[in-house]
Design a protein around this motif. Sequence first.
Motif, short mmCIF file in Angstrom:
data_model
loop_
_atom_site.label_atom_id
_atom_site.label_comp_id
_atom_site.label_asym_id
_atom_site.label_seq_id
_atom_site.Cartn_x
_atom_site.Cartn_y
_atom_site.Cartn_z
N GLY A 67 0.86 -1.20 0.01
CA GLY A 67 0.02 -0.04 0.07
C GLY A 67 0.67 1.40 -0.09
O GLY A 67 2.06 1.28 0.10
N LYS A 68 0.17 2.24 -0.17
CA LYS A 68 0.86 3.87 -0.18
C LYS A 68 1.45 3.99 1.09
O LYS A 68 2.54 4.64 1.17
CB LYS A 68 -0.33 4.68 -0.60
CG LYS A 68 -0.88 4.36 -2.28
CD LYS A 68 -1.54 5.58 -2.50
CE LYS A 68 -2.24 5.31 -4.08
NZ LYS A 68 -3.07 6.23 -4.26
N ALA A 69 0.60 3.93 2.00
CA ALA A 69 1.15 4.35 3.39
C ALA A 69 2.31 3.91 3.81
O ALA A 69 3.23 4.73 4.46
CB ALA A 69 -0.03 4.35 4.44
N ALA A 89 -8.92 -6.79 14.40
CA ALA A 89 -9.81 -7.30 13.43
C ALA A 89 -10.20 -5.70 12.68
O ALA A 89 -10.44 -5.68 11.31
CB ALA A 89 -11.18 -7.83 14.00
N GLY A 90 -10.54 -4.75 13.39
CA GLY A 90 -10.92 -3.41 12.81
C GLY A 90 -9.80 -2.70 11.81
O GLY A 90 -10.22 -2.32 10.91
N LEU A 108 -7.43 -1.53 6.46
CA LEU A 108 -6.36 -1.61 5.54
C LEU A 108 -6.88 -2.48 4.50
O LEU A 108 -6.49 -2.22 3.41
CB LEU A 108 -5.31 -2.23 6.41
CG LEU A 108 -4.65 -1.43 7.28
CD1 LEU A 108 -3.45 -2.19 8.12
CD2 LEU A 108 -4.23 0.01 6.77
N SER A 109 -7.68 -3.59 4.46
CA SER A 109 -8.00 -4.32 3.30
C SER A 109 -8.91 -3.58 2.47
O SER A 109 -8.74 -3.89 1.22
CB SER A 109 -9.06 -5.60 3.78
OG SER A 109 -8.24 -6.27 4.68
N SER A 158 -10.27 6.87 10.57
CA SER A 158 -10.37 5.96 9.50
C SER A 158 -11.42 6.42 8.50
O SER A 158 -12.45 6.65 8.77
CB SER A 158 -10.18 4.45 9.73
OG SER A 158 -10.21 3.46 8.63
N GLY A 159 -11.15 6.06 7.15
CA GLY A 159 -12.05 6.24 6.00
C GLY A 159 -12.88 5.07 5.78
O GLY A 159 -13.55 5.18 4.67
N VAL A 160 -12.70 4.42 6.90
CA VAL A 160 -13.52 2.97 6.69
C VAL A 160 -14.98 3.23 6.57
O VAL A 160 -15.75 2.39 6.04
CB VAL A 160 -13.10 1.87 7.51
CG1 VAL A 160 -13.50 2.17 9.01
CG2 VAL A 160 -13.75 0.40 7.25
N TYR A 161 -15.40 4.33 7.51
CA TYR A 161 -16.87 4.37 7.54
C TYR A 161 -17.43 5.04 6.31
O TYR A 161 -18.59 5.07 6.35
CB TYR A 161 -16.96 5.44 8.69
CG TYR A 161 -16.31 5.03 10.03
CD1 TYR A 161 -17.19 4.15 10.81
CD2 TYR A 161 -14.96 5.47 10.45
CE1 TYR A 161 -16.66 3.75 12.13
CE2 TYR A 161 -14.49 5.17 11.72
CZ TYR A 161 -15.34 4.32 12.56
OH TYR A 161 -14.71 3.77 13.62
#
Length: 454
Positions: A91-93, A255-256, A261-262, A278-281
């Motif tokens: 990944g980028k980060a 898990a979160g 990241l996935s 996180s932008g996961v939301y």
Amino acid sequence: MTNTSGLMTGMDLVFSPLQVASLGTFCFIMTFFGLLGNGTVLYSSIRYNAIRLDRVSLIFVQNLAVADMLYTICVILPQLITYIAGKWVLGKAYCIVMAQDMEASLNETEAADASSQTLPFSIAQLVPLTVFCFIVTFFGFLGNGTVLYSSVRYNAIRLDRVSLILVQNLAVADIIYTLCVILPQLITYVAGQWVLGNVYCFISAQISFIPGSANALTVLLITSYRLWLVTHPFSSTSKNEARIAVAITWVLASAGTIISLSYKSSSTFNPQNGKCMSGVYENLAAQALLKIALAVIVMIPLLVITVENIILCVIAVKSSRRHENSKANYKALLMVCALSGLFIISWVPYIIFTLIKSKNTDIPQALDLLAFHCIYINSFGNPILYTLTNKRFGLYVSSLLYNMFPCLCGVKMSPKDLPGVNPTSSTNARSTTEPRPGEQVFEPSVPQRLTVRE
């Protein structure tokens, strides 16, 4: 400027299969022996004093081992993964962190520039929030660090071996949470905006899932184990089983972060609560998985902890009225009840307000901030509970306060003089069967054989 865009967009390696196989094998050997060898140096020198050197040289050797392990993790291990996959897949980060290319991060990450967003709070709100975060950060590091050092060095917390391992794991989770969440928020409140950069914003937002979840699962283990001891007094659990349970706890707590990241979620600074999120939301599928994961590792443990805490409190009240029960067992029950009670008090307001906000209901900003910051109480409150409910640890803290502030508070006492406490050092260890110097040894008298004269 280092060009990381090619690596992060799936650019294949330019090596032949023979070169990739040779380089991959070499990096695997370097990674395996780098982590195993330097880890053995650290563990054996700290635990068993296996390297015979003077103290200063030993510190330098340990520092060299730490540097080698960090280099292996940050440089050699990613290169091994790249050789195996045939391209950059981390990944980028992670590429930005490795390359230390801040310009690339500003141009290529999807996260918004956090440093341009100031906090929308007034001075009357910022001052109490800053003071609160400073107190939580200070006592979070000092208190949990004291718990770890005193329990390892002086055995200052009177608990069984399994419970002590769980308490130490809880202290580690609280320290990580303080470092990754509370400390950055304190700096943000002081500066009035996010000043730690986009890389730390990404790391803080992604890792913040882990220590909070580990805290919840560890409290669940502590209460469940204590309830198991009460209902099965003749059962036993080994330290290895406790360590396996702790390892499973950290895997579940990740898990979160794994879900976030996935789905290649970015991280953005949220000025409404002063932290990076996180932008996961923003992804509906990822948000659904994250809700399920948080329900399993936070909500369900909270309900179980509440029920078990009620049962343990009832047992503690009953045992206090029975003279035949040991006082140490009652105090252990009291400490576990206090730990689980503090966890419930700190998390319930946040969960309630989160459920209310999910129904698109407006909540006053002051109440929202209060519920959000209630979670932080759990990070520094546990060492205070140990001090109040564990006499041995309380004496250690009192002696520590006297050494720090001899004119104000504390008790003049060396940690080595605490009742029943001996430093866990091989030089001070003594066999229980070996008599002390000057001590008389009484041997049982052996009946002499009677001789009969003829």
